[in-house]
Scaffold this motif. Structure first.
Motif, PDB file in Angstrom:
ATOM      1  N   SER A  73     -13.440  60.956 -23.789  1.00  0.00           N
ATOM      2  CA  SER A  73     -13.286  61.720 -25.025  1.00  0.00           C
ATOM      3  C   SER A  73     -13.288  63.221 -24.741  1.00  0.00           C
ATOM      4  O   SER A  73     -14.110  63.725 -23.980  1.00  0.00           O
ATOM      5  N   ILE A  97      -7.352  57.542 -28.153  1.00  0.00           N
ATOM      6  CA  ILE A  97      -8.037  56.898 -27.040  1.00  0.00           C
ATOM      7  C   ILE A  97      -7.746  55.410 -27.128  1.00  0.00           C
ATOM      8  O   ILE A  97      -8.148  54.734 -28.081  1.00  0.00           O
ATOM      9  N   ALA A 111      -7.452  58.397 -22.620  1.00  0.00           N
ATOM     10  CA  ALA A 111      -7.335  59.413 -23.671  1.00  0.00           C
ATOM     11  C   ALA A 111      -6.112  60.283 -23.398  1.00  0.00           C
ATOM     12  O   ALA A 111      -5.909  60.756 -22.274  1.00  0.00           O
TER      13      ALA A 111
END
Length: 221
Positions: free
Chosen positions: A103, A110, A179
């Motif tokens: 993150s 994601i 991500a």
């Protein structure tokens, strides 16, 4: 019932105390405790998500129940650094923890792949699985996969965790989190990661059935 949680290092600094008492019900689990702490200390959420919980000086699973006499502590990542992006472990896997590793403020998506143990394979009923790996080489190959993804999707960040040992039906065997700024890239890179993991990472599983067993290479799954 009331339980007290001990804090250390960065978490203690973030919440401004070394201990904190909360009120929970008799059926509360470690997961419930973490949810309460995040609700009361949102500024420490990232650290709490990355931390382990110890009960009476042993690491606890998320579904472990709490009793009032337990000594509970929140254990942040050790060695002063972040958790590794790539790991082979015999501990239960958490999607939330793997997601937290990738993150970042540039991520618009994601993609998370979670592999679980299924009960039936090609008509045979599986009792449980046993996973084995060559850990040092497996970590190296996971890093190679991430490098390959970075070449194709430069803004991607990848984390891969694979469990070894005995796994029962429905337990998580592997988690991959990717991500990226845009969702299409996340979907494509995530699929690329799991397919390459099957091809080049030295992990094997033994399928134990009701009437036999067999070792299967990762690329054969």
């Amino acid at each position: 019932m009331k339980v007290t949680i001990k804090f250390f290092a960065g978490i203690a600094e973030s919440v401004g105390k070394r201990e904190h008492t909360i009120q929970v019900n008799q059926e509360s689990t470690v997961k419930d405790i973490l949810a309460v702490l995040i609700d009361e200390f949102p500024q420490a959420k990232d650290l709490i998500d990355k931390s382990m919980v110890s009960i009476n000086h042993d690491f606890a699973k998320l579904d472990q129940k709490i009793i009032e006499s337990d000594e509970i502590a929140l254990i942040p990542p050790v060695s002063g650094g972040e958790e590794p992006l790539f790991e082979i472990t015999n501990k239960p896997l958490s999607a939330d923890q793997v997601i937290a590793k990738v993150s970042n403020n540039m991520a618009g998506a994601i993609l998370t792949f979670v592999g679980t143990v299924r009960e039936f394979t090609k008509g045979k009923k599986t009792t449980y699985l046993e996973y084995e790996a060559y850990p040092e080489m497996a970590i190296k190959k996971m890093k190679e996969i991430a490098d390959e993804i970075k070449e194709r999707w430069p803004d991607a960040k990848v984390a891969i965790s694979h469990r070894i040992g005995k796994l029962d039906i429905e337990e998580i065997s592997v988690i991959i989190a990717v991500a990226t700024p845009h969702r299409n890239d996340a979907f494509e890179a995530g699929r690329y990661a799991i397919e390459r993991l099957k091809q080049i990472v030295p992990i094997w599983k033994k399928e134990i059935w009701e009437d036999g067993e067999e070792w299967i290479g990762n690329q054969e799954r």
